[in-house]
Scaffold this active site. Structure first.
Site, PDB file in Angstrom:
ATOM      1  N   ASP A   1       0.813  -1.219   0.000  1.00 14.59           N
ATOM      2  CA  ASP A   1       0.000   0.000   0.000  1.00 14.59           C
ATOM      3  C   ASP A   1       0.845   1.267   0.000  1.00 14.59           C
ATOM      4  OD1 ASP A   1       0.963  -0.460   2.533  1.00 14.59           O
ATOM      5  OD2 ASP A   1      -0.968  -0.543   3.526  1.00 14.59           O
TER       6      ASP A   1
ATOM      7  N   ASP B   1      -7.718  -2.140  14.017  1.00 14.00           N
ATOM      8  CA  ASP B   1      -9.094  -2.505  13.663  1.00 14.00           C
ATOM      9  C   ASP B   1      -9.142  -3.769  12.794  1.00 14.00           C
ATOM     10  OD1 ASP B   1      -8.009  -1.549  11.321  1.00 14.00           O
ATOM     11  OD2 ASP B   1      -9.496   0.038  11.004  1.00 14.00           O
TER      12      ASP B   1
ATOM     13  N   HIS C   1      -7.222  -4.239  10.085  1.00 16.76           N
ATOM     14  CA  HIS C   1      -6.900  -4.051   8.664  1.00 16.76           C
ATOM     15  C   HIS C   1      -5.583  -4.725   8.295  1.00 16.76           C
ATOM     16  CE1 HIS C   1      -4.864  -0.098   9.927  1.00 16.76           C
ATOM     17  NE2 HIS C   1      -3.912  -0.672   9.209  1.00 16.76           N
TER      18      HIS C   1
ATOM     19  N   GLU D   1      -9.606  -1.740   5.099  1.00 16.89           N
ATOM     20  CA  GLU D   1     -10.282  -1.374   6.333  1.00 16.89           C
ATOM     21  C   GLU D   1     -11.575  -2.193   6.511  1.00 16.89           C
ATOM     22  OE1 GLU D   1      -8.965   0.341   8.554  1.00 16.89           O
ATOM     23  OE2 GLU D   1      -8.230   2.306   7.936  1.00 16.89           O
TER      24      GLU D   1
END
Ligand code: GLP
Length: 236
Positions: free
Chosen positions: A67, A136, A138, A143
């Site tokens: 990413d 979270d 990810h 996400e």
């Protein structure tokens, strides 16, 4: 899934470097999927050491990163291209031309995503994908969402991700609000997956992701369906 729990970050980093090193030794021209974040830093240091000692040779390796922040180019010291150059690539004998990070400054991010997926296909897929995990759940920057996204795509970062990553920026306002991330398809099609999670702050999310239901609201949980996943979790 192989779940390895260790006591220290150093043990985690050594084990992860063992697995990546073995991959490179077994297939010198392999495609490594690489990750950013603080968790893999120790692994990269181990790999740099091993490269110096001559036990791991990156000269034929190709890398594809997960990413990049939208709007940051490789000269920005918060970009993931900069991170990879300064945490690994500049210190090992990898050919920089064979290191790939999505271009967060592409005028057309949709086209950039499609081209990135095609490039991974043309390379024959990823042999070993290294991952961290966000608070979270990810992976990359996939996400929590109602559905998993397959392709490399632009994503709006969660408030919790922006807060978690603010420690690397001067302040929270400087954290980009969007990123481009490899989607679940290229990650799940990797032949092997290695996820590293460090410290008590990751305990709950690791439990949820690997011992709870598969749920797109916990993106890493999809990895439970992959045939060859190793998770290394360090307790301290
Ligand atoms: C970022 C990266 C993820 C990484 C996560 C966790 O959001 N995009 O790939 O896994 O951070 O980072 P850390 O290892 O610093 O907790």
């Amino acid at each position: 899934m192989t779940f390895i729990e260790v006591e220290t970050y150093e043990e985690l980093s050594k084990k992860a470097a063992d697995i990546i090193g073995a991959q490179v030794i077994l297939k010198p021209n392999c495609v490594l999927g690489l990750a950013t974040g603080s968790s893999p830093v120790g692994t990269y240091q181990q790999l740099i050491e091993r490269n110096k000692q001559g036990t791991v040779d990156f000269s034929k390796v190709t890398s594809v990163n997960l990413d990049e922040y939208v709007g940051l180019d490789g000269t920005n010291d918060q970009s993931y291209r900069y991170f990879m150059d300064h945490q690994l690539f500049n210190f090992v004998n990898i050919d920089k031309e064979k290191t790939h990070v999505p271009n967060g400054c592409a005028a057309d991010l949709k086209a950039e995503g499609a081209a990135y997926d095609q490039m991974i296909k043309d390379l024959g897929g990823i042999d070993l994908q290294l991952l961290g995990i966000g608070p979270d759940g990810h992976i990359g920057f996939n996400e929590p969402a109602p559905v998993f996204t397959a392709e490399t795509h632009e994503v709006a970062l969660e408030e919790s991700t922006i807060k978690a990553n603010a420690r690397f920026f001067a302040n929270e306002d400087e954290v980009p609000k969007t990123a481009i991330t490899m989607g679940m398809m290229s990650i799940m099609q990797a032949r092997k997956i290695l996820l590293v999670a460090n410290g008590p702050a990751k305990k709950d999310i690791v439990e949820k992701a690997f011992f709870g239901p598969v749920d797109p609201m916990v993106p890493a949980s999809l990895l439970q369906l992959h045939a060859d996943v190793t998770v290394i979790y360090s307790k301290n």
